[in-house]
Design a protein around this motif. Structure first.
Motif: not given
Ligand code: CTP
Ligand code: MG
Length: 233
Positions: A14-15, A20, A28, A84-85, A90, A114
């Motif tokens: 959840a990072a 999008r 989250q 992480g990135t 993560s 998500a």
């Molecule tokens: N996630 C994470 N660490 C990251 C990127 C994503 O923990 N560096 C988590 C998101 O919080 C989410 C899950 O991975 O619960 C699925 O990723 P995604 O649906 O792509 O979420 P986001 O990266 O937050 O959305 P977006 O790609 O639109 O920025």
């Protein structure tokens, strides 16, 4: 004895920033039926008897988590501020953070923050279907639509046969040590299964359903609300 009785843990990445969704707030934490979106899946995971702990991987500078009340979810919930990135970074950071608590053969269920419409039966089926499996697997649904491959101008180049194609969901459930090693050597993977596949393994698909959708775009939030509302009734 431990090898014969593996324990179950959940890791919830959840990072992410939810770019999008375009909402200016990580998805989250968006409100869904009066609670932060992530609360719904955490409630299900924390209610599964087999799962010992539910680790939520938050970004290092997450300031939102402590603004909400999570006490109703009990003491199995553990936030880890080590995201992480990328999603894979993560998850790997979470696996490293819990290294001293788990045994190599313990099962880890990784579930996207998500995906708020996770139902208890999704988790039960995953655990039941994979309990005797060597590798592990993931919830998935067969592709229903006819699929087109297109060029960059959106002209169809061909139709992709959909037999044997599945959409991957979460939770994805693998043994701690296999998952950690696979993620440590994998590059650019968007789910755990891909990392295991890159290591030459063949995760099992467990039939889920379309209600376990991932909230990616604004419309998905409305769909999730509809699904949860109709489940309540
Ligand atoms: N996630 C994470 N660490 C990251 C990127 C994503 O923990 N560096 C988590 C998101 O919080 C989410 C899950 O991975 O619960 C699925 O990723 P995604 O649906 O792509 O979420 P986001 O990266 O937050 O959305 P977006 O790609 O639109 O920025
Ligand atoms: Mg993302």
């Amino acid at each position: 004895m431990q090898a014969f009785h593996p324990r179950y843990y959940a890791i919830v990445p959840a990072a992410g920033s939810g770019s999008r969704m375009g909402s200016g707030q990580p998805k989250q934490y968006l409100a869904l039926l009066g609670k932060p979106l992530i609360h719904h899946a955490l409630q299900v995971l924390c209610g599964v008897a087999e799962i010992e702990k539910v680790f939520v991987v938050l970004s290092v500078d997450d300031a939102e988590w402590r603004r909400h009340d999570w006490s109703g979810l009990g003491d199995r919930l553990v936030p880890l501020f080590c995201g992480g990135t990328t999603r894979a970074d993560s998850v790997l950071a979470g696996l490293r953070a819990i290294a001293s608590l788990v045994q190599p053969t313990d099962w880890i269920l990784v579930h996207d923050a998500a995906r708020p419409c996770l139902a208890e039966w999704h988790v039960d089926r995953l655990i039941r279907d994979l309990a005797q499996d060597e590798v592990g697997g993931l919830l998935a649904v067969p592709v229903a639509d006819t699929l087109k491959r297109a060029d960059e101008h959106r002209h169809v180049l061909g139709t992709v046969a959909r037999d044997c194609l599945w959409q991957a969901q979460t939770p994805q459930m693998f043994r701690y040590v296999m998952l950690r090693r696979a993620l440590e050597s994998a590059q650019h993977v968007t789910d755990e299964s891909s990392a295991l596949e890159a290591a030459g393994l063949h995760p099992k698909l467990v039939l889920g359903d379309a209600t376990n959708l991932k909230v990616t775009y604004p419309l998905d939030l409305h769909l999730a609300e509809w699904i949860l509302r109709n489940r309540e009734e």
